[in-house]
Design an enzyme around this catalytic site. Structure first.
Site, PDB file in Angstrom:
ATOM      1  N   LYS A 158       0.836  -1.213   0.000  1.00 40.03           N
ATOM      2  CA  LYS A 158       0.000   0.000   0.000  1.00 40.03           C
ATOM      3  C   LYS A 158       0.864   1.254   0.000  1.00 40.03           C
ATOM      4  O   LYS A 158       1.932   1.273   0.610  1.00 40.03           O
ATOM      5  CB  LYS A 158      -0.869   0.038   1.266  1.00 40.03           C
ATOM      6  CG  LYS A 158      -1.960  -0.997   1.350  1.00 40.03           C
ATOM      7  CD  LYS A 158      -2.736  -0.799   2.649  1.00 40.03           C
ATOM      8  CE  LYS A 158      -4.054  -1.544   2.607  1.00 40.03           C
ATOM      9  NZ  LYS A 158      -4.805  -1.380   3.871  1.00 40.03           N
ATOM     10  N   HIS A 208     -15.949  -3.772   5.870  1.00 40.02           N
ATOM     11  CA  HIS A 208     -15.418  -2.455   6.233  1.00 40.02           C
ATOM     12  C   HIS A 208     -16.329  -1.905   7.325  1.00 40.02           C
ATOM     13  O   HIS A 208     -17.485  -1.587   7.056  1.00 40.02           O
ATOM     14  CB  HIS A 208     -15.404  -1.526   5.009  1.00 40.02           C
ATOM     15  CG  HIS A 208     -15.045  -0.100   5.328  1.00 40.02           C
ATOM     16  ND1 HIS A 208     -14.001   0.562   4.736  1.00 40.02           N
ATOM     17  CD2 HIS A 208     -15.598   0.795   6.177  1.00 40.02           C
ATOM     18  CE1 HIS A 208     -13.929   1.790   5.207  1.00 40.02           C
ATOM     19  NE2 HIS A 208     -14.888   1.959   6.081  1.00 40.02           N
ATOM     20  N   HIS A 235     -14.094   1.623  -4.689  1.00 46.83           N
ATOM     21  CA  HIS A 235     -13.704   2.381  -3.500  1.00 46.83           C
ATOM     22  C   HIS A 235     -14.614   3.567  -3.214  1.00 46.83           C
ATOM     23  O   HIS A 235     -14.262   4.458  -2.448  1.00 46.83           O
ATOM     24  CB  HIS A 235     -12.237   2.815  -3.569  1.00 46.83           C
ATOM     25  CG  HIS A 235     -11.309   1.637  -3.722  1.00 46.83           C
ATOM     26  ND1 HIS A 235     -11.154   0.704  -2.738  1.00 46.83           N
ATOM     27  CD2 HIS A 235     -10.551   1.224  -4.769  1.00 46.83           C
ATOM     28  CE1 HIS A 235     -10.309  -0.227  -3.160  1.00 46.83           C
ATOM     29  NE2 HIS A 235      -9.939   0.054  -4.390  1.00 46.83           N
ATOM     30  N   GLU A 287      -7.078   2.826   8.590  1.00 43.01           N
ATOM     31  CA  GLU A 287      -6.863   4.272   8.415  1.00 43.01           C
ATOM     32  C   GLU A 287      -7.738   5.046   9.387  1.00 43.01           C
ATOM     33  O   GLU A 287      -8.703   4.500   9.910  1.00 43.01           O
ATOM     34  CB  GLU A 287      -7.261   4.713   6.989  1.00 43.01           C
ATOM     35  CG  GLU A 287      -6.349   4.209   5.904  1.00 43.01           C
ATOM     36  CD  GLU A 287      -6.896   4.462   4.499  1.00 43.01           C
ATOM     37  OE1 GLU A 287      -7.707   5.384   4.312  1.00 43.01           O
ATOM     38  OE2 GLU A 287      -6.510   3.714   3.592  1.00 43.01           O
ATOM     39  N   ARG A 291     -12.150  13.957   9.364  1.00 44.25           N
ATOM     40  CA  ARG A 291     -13.184  14.884   8.868  1.00 44.25           C
ATOM     41  C   ARG A 291     -14.576  14.334   9.202  1.00 44.25           C
ATOM     42  O   ARG A 291     -14.717  13.183   9.604  1.00 44.25           O
ATOM     43  CB  ARG A 291     -13.069  14.987   7.341  1.00 44.25           C
ATOM     44  CG  ARG A 291     -13.286  13.633   6.680  1.00 44.25           C
ATOM     45  CD  ARG A 291     -13.405  13.692   5.174  1.00 44.25           C
ATOM     46  NE  ARG A 291     -13.835  12.409   4.628  1.00 44.25           N
ATOM     47  CZ  ARG A 291     -13.061  11.368   4.384  1.00 44.25           C
ATOM     48  NH1 ARG A 291     -11.767  11.444   4.627  1.00 44.25           N
ATOM     49  NH2 ARG A 291     -13.564  10.241   3.908  1.00 44.25           N
ATOM     50  N   VAL A 294     -19.354  11.567   4.649  1.00 43.34           N
ATOM     51  CA  VAL A 294     -20.604  11.572   3.886  1.00 43.34           C
ATOM     52  C   VAL A 294     -21.692  10.820   4.662  1.00 43.34           C
ATOM     53  O   VAL A 294     -22.832  11.286   4.763  1.00 43.34           O
ATOM     54  CB  VAL A 294     -20.413  10.907   2.505  1.00 43.34           C
ATOM     55  CG1 VAL A 294     -21.737  10.845   1.745  1.00 43.34           C
ATOM     56  CG2 VAL A 294     -19.352  11.622   1.678  1.00 43.34           C
ATOM     57  N   ARG A 337     -26.594   6.347  -1.175  1.00 42.69           N
ATOM     58  CA  ARG A 337     -26.034   7.521  -1.857  1.00 42.69           C
ATOM     59  C   ARG A 337     -26.641   7.605  -3.245  1.00 42.69           C
ATOM     60  O   ARG A 337     -26.413   6.719  -4.086  1.00 42.69           O
ATOM     61  CB  ARG A 337     -24.520   7.402  -1.983  1.00 42.69           C
ATOM     62  CG  ARG A 337     -23.806   7.438  -0.654  1.00 42.69           C
ATOM     63  CD  ARG A 337     -22.333   7.678  -0.879  1.00 42.69           C
ATOM     64  NE  ARG A 337     -21.577   7.508   0.340  1.00 42.69           N
ATOM     65  CZ  ARG A 337     -20.301   7.852   0.476  1.00 42.69           C
ATOM     66  NH1 ARG A 337     -19.644   8.374  -0.562  1.00 42.69           N
ATOM     67  NH2 ARG A 337     -19.666   7.671   1.603  1.00 42.69           N
TER      68      ARG A 337
HETATM   69  C1  MV4 Z   1      -7.022  -3.778   2.620  1.00 41.03           C
HETATM   70  C2  MV4 Z   1      -7.744  -4.867   2.063  1.00 41.03           C
HETATM   71  C3  MV4 Z   1      -7.384  -6.127   2.453  1.00 41.03           C
HETATM   72  N1  MV4 Z   1      -6.330  -6.333   3.294  1.00 41.03           N
HETATM   73  N2  MV4 Z   1      -6.009  -4.019   3.467  1.00 41.03           N
HETATM   74  C4  MV4 Z   1      -9.003  -0.353  -0.015  1.00 41.03           C
HETATM   75  C5  MV4 Z   1      -8.983   1.119   0.192  1.00 41.03           C
HETATM   76  C6  MV4 Z   1      -8.101   1.365   1.316  1.00 41.03           C
HETATM   77  N3  MV4 Z   1      -8.535   2.488   2.079  1.00 41.03           N
HETATM   78  C7  MV4 Z   1      -8.073   0.092   2.092  1.00 41.03           C
HETATM   79  N4  MV4 Z   1      -8.502  -0.919   1.172  1.00 41.03           N
HETATM   80  C8  MV4 Z   1      -8.312  -2.238   1.443  1.00 41.03           C
HETATM   81  N5  MV4 Z   1      -7.321  -2.514   2.319  1.00 41.03           N
HETATM   82  C9  MV4 Z   1      -5.673  -5.270   3.784  1.00 41.03           C
HETATM   83  N6  MV4 Z   1      -4.647  -5.479   4.610  1.00 41.03           N
HETATM   84  C10 MV4 Z   1      -8.800  -4.586   1.192  1.00 41.03           C
HETATM   85  C11 MV4 Z   1      -9.084  -3.265   0.864  1.00 41.03           C
HETATM   86  C12 MV4 Z   1     -10.218  -3.086  -0.020  1.00 41.03           C
HETATM   87  C13 MV4 Z   1     -11.402  -2.493   0.427  1.00 41.03           C
HETATM   88  C14 MV4 Z   1     -11.530  -1.999   1.724  1.00 41.03           C
HETATM   89  C15 MV4 Z   1     -12.695  -1.429   2.152  1.00 41.03           C
HETATM   90  C16 MV4 Z   1     -13.787  -1.354   1.301  1.00 41.03           C
HETATM   91  C17 MV4 Z   1     -13.698  -1.815   0.020  1.00 41.03           C
HETATM   92  C18 MV4 Z   1     -12.510  -2.385  -0.436  1.00 41.03           C
HETATM   93  C19 MV4 Z   1     -12.424  -2.868  -1.736  1.00 41.03           C
HETATM   94  C20 MV4 Z   1     -11.247  -3.423  -2.168  1.00 41.03           C
HETATM   95  C21 MV4 Z   1     -10.151  -3.521  -1.312  1.00 41.03           C
END
Ligand code: MV4
Length: 447
Positions: A158, A208, A235, A287, A291, A294, A337
């Site tokens: 990443k 998520h 995303h 993360e 802020r 939405v 949304r």
């Molecule tokens: C990840 C993951 C799987 N494993 N991290 C995508 C955006 C970024 N902010 C974090 N993301 C991801 N991180 C690990 N270690 C999968 C994603 C991800 C994802 C995360 C949240 C919602 C939708 C997503 C779609 C694809 C990948």
């Protein structure tokens, strides 16, 4: 309390902030580009200032013009909304130097969370569970392979300055590490001007789930439960709900208190969101967003707490209006949304709204800046409004959502309303049986 707040944003969120200001008796200043002269937030604000031409970089991102608008109108604080300048540490610093209050956290907290490696190390130090991975930036294949062997494949590379999924690369075995690392680094460098990357264990089928927090800036912090935002496309969140169908009250309390204590320990000020991936009953920090988001209304609907009001209170030094013990979670809320896009191709559909009839009734909220006869400009993102529905149970919420979607009429442009009419009837959605990949699969097959 402030006398006058300048709202450095547009669309539904500008209107949302304006409403909170009005209820606090604070005068409002709208700023707008030439494309937004007819926008509802401009009409409803006490004063308005045109700050430039349609491109965001010349108007909503133009710090000099926004400062000038502040000076002309005598505003004593700025609410940045989401997007645009909301997570720009430099902007927060400049405002402070000019004696204008930034309604948000300190520039230092914005900066820390903007660097995903520093954010993760900070979270870890504060007792938040994080995804297993490298402690810092990875530059060479040897270190990458050593870390990957420790945490186990698959791994994800990443960008440190990333977010939003850009510059991420999965490596499924040692043979693919070298190429994944160099591709991730060059993509990160091109996209963010920073080629720092880090490595994490790749979670294959997580949800998520994010925790809403509020800090009083004086060492106090509370959590307002979670939002499940697993339903995303490229995303971009599409559907958000609270509570998460995957959590029970004990899990909510446990992760919530970890976050509340972390926010207190950090001395954080204002609203924030701590994002997790959730898999096999475990939370993994990814993360933090510094802020208003939405999807904040789903939290407002189940707590009855006005998050923008709390942001303004904290920024003015008044502190939070509640303690953790005052916060209760009642019923269920879902947000859809509504984008001005074709419901299956997602091609943007700006233009004039010929007929507009939003739904109403018990438990139905529509946050939108549009109206009948309004022309959606082509220059900005395609979110035109949010439908948020509350019910005493998830089942009641889904029934009410179906009813509200039936009432909603937007003619003259394409919208994503038909997608939601399908989703609300889908058995997986009704069962809460979905993860971060569900919507992409659904759209690829049925959609
Ligand atoms: C990840 C993951 C799987 N494993 N991290 C995508 C955006 C970024 N902010 C974090 N993301 C991801 N991180 C690990 N270690 C999968 C994603 C991800 C994802 C995360 C949240 C919602 C939708 C997503 C779609 C694809 C990948």
């Amino acid at each position: 309390m402030f006398n006058k707040v300048l709202i450095a944003n547009r669309g539904e969120i500008a209107l949302r902030i304006l409403r909170a200001c009005k209820e606090l008796g604070i005068a409002t200043v709208a700023v707008h580009s030439t494309a937004d002269s007819e926008a509802m937030h401009v009409r409803l604000a006490d004063e308005s200032v045109c700050i430039g031409p349609p491109p965001s970089r010349d108007s909503y991102l133009n710090i000099h013009e926004i400062l000038a608008a502040c000076e002309i109108t005598g505003a004593d604080a700025i609410h940045p909304g989401y997007g645009f300048l909301s997570e720009n540490a430099k902007f927060a610093e400049i405002l402070e130097a000019h004696g204008i209050t930034f309604i948000g956290p300190s520039a230092e907290h914005i900066r820390i969370m903007g660097d995903k490696i520093e954010a993760k190390n900070t979270a870890k130090r504060l007792g938040i569970p994080v995804v297993p991975g490298s402690d810092g930036a990875i530059t060479d294949d040897v270190t990458a392979k050593r870390v990957a062997a420790e945490i186990g494949y698959p791994v994800l590379i990443k960008a440190a300055s990333g977010g939003g999924g850009r510059g991420m690369k999965v490596a499924r075995d040692e043979a693919s590490i070298s190429e994944a690392l160099s591709t991730a680094r060059s993509e990160a460098g091109a996209a963010f001007g920073d080629d720092s990357v880090y490595i994490e264990k790749y979670l294959t089928l997580p949800r998520h789930i994010e925790i809403q927090v509020l800090g009083d800036g004086k060492g106090g912090g509370v959590h307002l439960g979670e939002r499940d935002c697993s339903l995303q496309r490229r995303h971009q969140k599409v559907w958000e709900e609270a509570n998460s169908p995957a959590l029970n009250a004990a899990e909510r309390e446990k992760i919530g208190m970890i976050c509340a204590n972390a926010i207190a320990g950090l001395g954080y000020s204002g609203a924030g969101t701590i994002e997790f991936l959730y898999e096999n009953g475990e939370f993994y920090f990814i993360e933090m967003n510094t802020r208003l988001q939405v999807e904040h209304p789903v939290t407002e609907m189940i707590t009855g707490i006005d998050l923008v009001n709390e942001q303004i209170r904290v920024a003015s030094g008044a502190g939070l209006s509640m303690k953790q013990a005052d916060i209760a979670f009642t019923g269920h809320a879902i947000e859809c949304r509504i984008n001005a896009e074709h419901p299956s191709t997602f091609v943007p559909s700006p233009g004039r709204i010929a007929y507009y009839h939003p739904p109403g009734g018990l438990g139905v909220r529509v946050d939108s800046g549009v109206y009948q006869g309004y022309s959606i400009p082509p220059n900005y993102d395609s979110l035109i409004g949010k439908l948020i529905v509350h019910g005493r149970s998830r089942v009641e919420c889904l029934m009410r959502l179906r009813r509200a979607l039936d009432e909603f009429v937007v003619d003259g442009i394409e919208t994503t309303l038909p997608l939601f009419r399908n989703l609300v009837s889908n058995p997986d959605i009704q069962d809460g049986n979905y993860n971060i990949h569900w919507l992409e699969h659904y759209l690829a097959n049925a959609g």
